[in-house]
Design a protein around this motif. Structure first.
Motif, PDB file in Angstrom:
ATOM      1  N   SER A  92       0.526  -1.333  -0.162  1.00 17.42           N
ATOM      2  CA  SER A  92       0.201   0.151  -0.053  1.00 17.42           C
ATOM      3  C   SER A  92       0.859   1.119   0.783  1.00 17.42           C
ATOM      4  O   SER A  92       0.387   2.626   0.492  1.00 17.42           O
ATOM      5  N   LEU A  93       2.191   1.370  -0.279  1.00 23.48           N
ATOM      6  CA  LEU A  93       2.996   2.205  -0.242  1.00 23.48           C
ATOM      7  C   LEU A  93       3.661   2.418  -1.735  1.00 23.48           C
ATOM      8  O   LEU A  93       4.264   3.786  -2.188  1.00 23.48           O
ATOM      9  N   GLY A  94       2.579   1.111  -2.876  1.00 23.82           N
ATOM     10  CA  GLY A  94       3.114   1.448  -4.137  1.00 23.82           C
ATOM     11  C   GLY A  94       4.339   1.270  -4.406  1.00 23.82           C
ATOM     12  O   GLY A  94       4.852   0.649  -5.501  1.00 23.82           O
ATOM     13  N   ASN A  95       4.899   0.124  -3.629  1.00 25.59           N
ATOM     14  CA  ASN A  95       6.206  -1.175  -3.881  1.00 25.59           C
ATOM     15  C   ASN A  95       5.512  -1.893  -4.586  1.00 25.59           C
ATOM     16  O   ASN A  95       5.021  -2.481  -4.218  1.00 25.59           O
ATOM     17  N   GLU A  96       6.623  -2.510  -5.832  1.00 27.03           N
ATOM     18  CA  GLU A  96       6.133  -3.955  -6.402  1.00 27.03           C
ATOM     19  C   GLU A  96       7.982  -4.463  -5.977  1.00 27.03           C
ATOM     20  O   GLU A  96       8.832  -3.744  -6.649  1.00 27.03           O
ATOM     21  N   GLN A  97       8.448  -5.089  -5.499  1.00 21.80           N
ATOM     22  CA  GLN A  97       9.688  -5.784  -5.927  1.00 21.80           C
ATOM     23  C   GLN A  97       8.993  -7.541  -6.164  1.00 21.80           C
ATOM     24  O   GLN A  97       8.980  -8.399  -4.827  1.00 21.80           O
ATOM     25  N   VAL A  98      10.152  -8.215  -6.533  1.00 23.78           N
ATOM     26  CA  VAL A  98      10.436  -9.551  -7.009  1.00 23.78           C
ATOM     27  C   VAL A  98      11.141  -9.908  -5.921  1.00 23.78           C
ATOM     28  O   VAL A  98      12.138  -8.981  -5.794  1.00 23.78           O
ATOM     29  N   ILE A  99      11.130 -11.059  -5.035  1.00 26.25           N
ATOM     30  CA  ILE A  99      12.168 -11.735  -4.284  1.00 26.25           C
ATOM     31  C   ILE A  99      12.489 -12.902  -4.508  1.00 26.25           C
ATOM     32  O   ILE A  99      11.594 -13.375  -4.960  1.00 26.25           O
ATOM     33  N   ARG A 100      13.823 -12.465  -4.717  1.00 29.84           N
ATOM     34  CA  ARG A 100      14.322 -14.354  -5.221  1.00 29.84           C
ATOM     35  C   ARG A 100      15.469 -14.684  -4.811  1.00 29.84           C
ATOM     36  O   ARG A 100      15.387 -14.303  -3.689  1.00 29.84           O
ATOM     37  N   PRO A 101      15.546 -15.893  -5.027  1.00 28.10           N
ATOM     38  CA  PRO A 101      16.133 -16.772  -3.277  1.00 28.10           C
ATOM     39  C   PRO A 101      17.918 -15.818  -3.143  1.00 28.10           C
ATOM     40  O   PRO A 101      18.682 -15.687  -4.223  1.00 28.10           O
ATOM     41  N   ILE A 109      -0.002  -0.877   7.427  1.00 33.24           N
ATOM     42  CA  ILE A 109       0.344  -1.776   5.980  1.00 33.24           C
ATOM     43  C   ILE A 109      -0.365  -2.258   5.216  1.00 33.24           C
ATOM     44  O   ILE A 109      -0.813  -3.089   6.271  1.00 33.24           O
ATOM     45  N   ALA A 110      -0.684  -2.762   4.377  1.00 31.50           N
ATOM     46  CA  ALA A 110      -1.700  -3.593   3.619  1.00 31.50           C
ATOM     47  C   ALA A 110      -0.555  -4.618   2.549  1.00 31.50           C
ATOM     48  O   ALA A 110       0.164  -3.606   1.810  1.00 31.50           O
ATOM     49  N   HIS A 111      -0.019  -5.439   2.226  1.00 29.49           N
ATOM     50  CA  HIS A 111       0.298  -6.459   0.676  1.00 29.49           C
ATOM     51  C   HIS A 111      -0.050  -7.367   0.134  1.00 29.49           C
ATOM     52  O   HIS A 111      -1.396  -7.861   1.016  1.00 29.49           O
ATOM     53  N   THR A 112       0.103  -7.741  -0.164  1.00 29.01           N
ATOM     54  CA  THR A 112      -0.380  -9.216  -1.687  1.00 29.01           C
ATOM     55  C   THR A 112       1.232  -9.626  -1.529  1.00 29.01           C
ATOM     56  O   THR A 112       2.585  -9.410  -1.519  1.00 29.01           O
ATOM     57  N   TRP A 166      -9.328  -1.510   8.664  1.00 29.66           N
ATOM     58  CA  TRP A 166      -9.451  -3.158   7.513  1.00 29.66           C
ATOM     59  C   TRP A 166     -10.803  -2.930   7.377  1.00 29.66           C
ATOM     60  O   TRP A 166     -11.111  -3.045   5.195  1.00 29.66           O
ATOM     61  N   ASN A 167     -11.825  -3.807   7.621  1.00 22.61           N
ATOM     62  CA  ASN A 167     -13.161  -3.441   7.242  1.00 22.61           C
ATOM     63  C   ASN A 167     -13.550  -2.460   6.735  1.00 22.61           C
ATOM     64  O   ASN A 167     -14.900  -2.903   5.549  1.00 22.61           O
ATOM     65  N   ALA A 168     -13.563  -1.528   7.259  1.00 22.45           N
ATOM     66  CA  ALA A 168     -14.187   0.306   6.311  1.00 22.45           C
ATOM     67  C   ALA A 168     -13.772   0.317   4.817  1.00 22.45           C
ATOM     68  O   ALA A 168     -13.494   1.759   4.466  1.00 22.45           O
ATOM     69  N   GLY A 169     -12.481  -0.170   5.114  1.00 21.96           N
ATOM     70  CA  GLY A 169     -11.423   0.104   3.697  1.00 21.96           C
ATOM     71  C   GLY A 169     -10.428   1.436   3.707  1.00 21.96           C
ATOM     72  O   GLY A 169     -10.288   2.044   2.515  1.00 21.96           O
ATOM     73  N   ARG A 170     -10.380   2.039   5.258  1.00 25.74           N
ATOM     74  CA  ARG A 170      -9.630   2.737   5.014  1.00 25.74           C
ATOM     75  C   ARG A 170      -7.797   2.707   5.176  1.00 25.74           C
ATOM     76  O   ARG A 170      -7.155   3.655   5.159  1.00 25.74           O
ATOM     77  N   PHE A 171      -7.391   1.298   5.216  1.00 23.66           N
ATOM     78  CA  PHE A 171      -5.900   0.852   4.144  1.00 23.66           C
ATOM     79  C   PHE A 171      -6.429   1.644   3.532  1.00 23.66           C
ATOM     80  O   PHE A 171      -6.714   1.804   2.264  1.00 23.66           O
ATOM     81  N   ALA A 172      -4.915   2.589   2.998  1.00 28.52           N
ATOM     82  CA  ALA A 172      -4.974   2.564   1.263  1.00 28.52           C
ATOM     83  C   ALA A 172      -4.543   1.277   0.762  1.00 28.52           C
ATOM     84  O   ALA A 172      -4.467   0.356   1.057  1.00 28.52           O
ATOM     85  N   PRO A 173      -4.960   1.632  -0.735  1.00 22.44           N
ATOM     86  CA  PRO A 173      -5.085   0.225  -2.166  1.00 22.44           C
ATOM     87  C   PRO A 173      -3.475  -0.355  -1.875  1.00 22.44           C
ATOM     88  O   PRO A 173      -2.784  -0.152  -1.970  1.00 22.44           O
TER      89      PRO A 173
END
Ligand code: MN
Length: 298
Positions: A80-89, A101-104, A267-274
């Motif tokens: 939710s900070l806008g980061n996109e990062q591939v983690i490798r071995p 913070i929220a993440h996928t 979280w339930n109310a959607g108050r974390f940044a996307p």
């Protein structure tokens, strides 16, 4: 050296994401924390079927750092900070949740192999509402220790210090041997430690352990003898015992039930940044806290 005998603790099976089976060493009813390490998940090694992978939809964290150690496979982190990062071995992703913070997390390629450890670190009270941040560490110090290849994940050892930024005295070492190996690790007597098997078996302080179990060592020990007859991999994690009680619930670490309830409501109310778009997995729904009285401990 006289030391209290280690406690042998069995990990339990759990599921993360849509259907990724893992074993969870912490928290455990016998023990909630080792230093500030408060959550130890071991994923794999697994060969995903064609079209399948790990996909963990958007979910929030507060009060902790998530510490991902990648052994095999590649995973995309988006937050939710806008980061996109591939983690490798051989790399660590460290996400400091602080006030929120929220993440996928998604396999970069489906149908691939994956082997990883995801560990959480409880933030001390003084830092538990810090601004969230995320960093990928592509290179960590390594050393040869009696036939083991050691990678320093956190803290200081072998005259080196890991770059990973943590907020309390901690140690994390990954040890790999391709064949028989014997090592004596010097320990800090003010630290407590966990030895967690990732692959093969090893004798740690004279106790033979295999994946799915781990050993807890109380403070007071100045060295750890580790030996294996064949290929093996294990983590040695340590830290000064927590002096604050914490509540661990779902993906949240806090000092009070009210703090957990507030984060859930946000979280339930959607108050974390996307979370930055790209994950194929559904946003996670928080379990209901209805009537549950959470217990603080350490
Ligand atoms: Mn997470």
């Amino acid at each position: 050296m006289s030391a209290i005998a280690p406690e042998r603790i069995a990990s339990r099976a759990a599921i993360v994401g849509e259907d990724t089976r893992i074993t969870r060493a912490l928290p455990h009813r016998q023990r909630r924390t080792v230093g500030a390490w408060c959550f130890l998940d071991h994923l794999g090694p697994v060969q995903f079927a064609p079209g399948a992978g790990m996909h963990v939809g958007a979910h929030p964290h507060i009060g902790l750092q998530t510490f991902t150690w990648m052994i095999e496979g590649d995973v995309v982190h988006r937050d939710s900070l806008g980061n996109e990062q591939v983690i490798r071995p051989g790399q660590v992703n460290l996400m400091t949740a602080g006030r929120g913070i929220a993440h996928t997390e998604d396999s970069l390629h489906d149908g691939a192999r994956m082997h990883a450890a995801q560990l959480w670190i409880a933030l001390p009270e003084s830092e538990c509402r810090c601004e969230p941040w995320f960093e990928n560490y592509p290179q960590l110090p390594t050393a040869d220790v009696g036939g083991f290849r050691a990678t320093l994940l956190a803290g200081s050892a072998f005259g080196q210090t890991a770059p990973t930024r943590v907020y309390s005295p901690l140690l994390g070492i990954d040890l790999v041997a391709d064949d028989a190996a014997t090592a004596t690790l010097p320990l800090r007597t003010d630290f407590e430690y966990a030895a967690m098997m990732l692959r093969g078996t090893a004798s740690v302080a004279g106790e033979t352990i295999a994946p799915g179990e781990w050993l807890y060592f109380a403070p007071g020990r100045d060295a750890l003898d580790i030996a294996s007859d064949a290929a093996t991999q294990l983590l040695v994690l340590g830290g000064t015992p927590m002096h604050e009680d914490i509540i661990i619930w779902w993906n949240l670490v806090a000092r009070s039930q009210a703090e957990i309830e507030a984060a859930l409501a946000d979280w339930n109310a959607g108050r974390f940044a996307p979370v930055r778009a790209g994950s194929t997995a559904e946003r996670l729904v928080a379990p209901s806290l209805d009537g549950v009285q959470l217990r603080a401990g350490r």
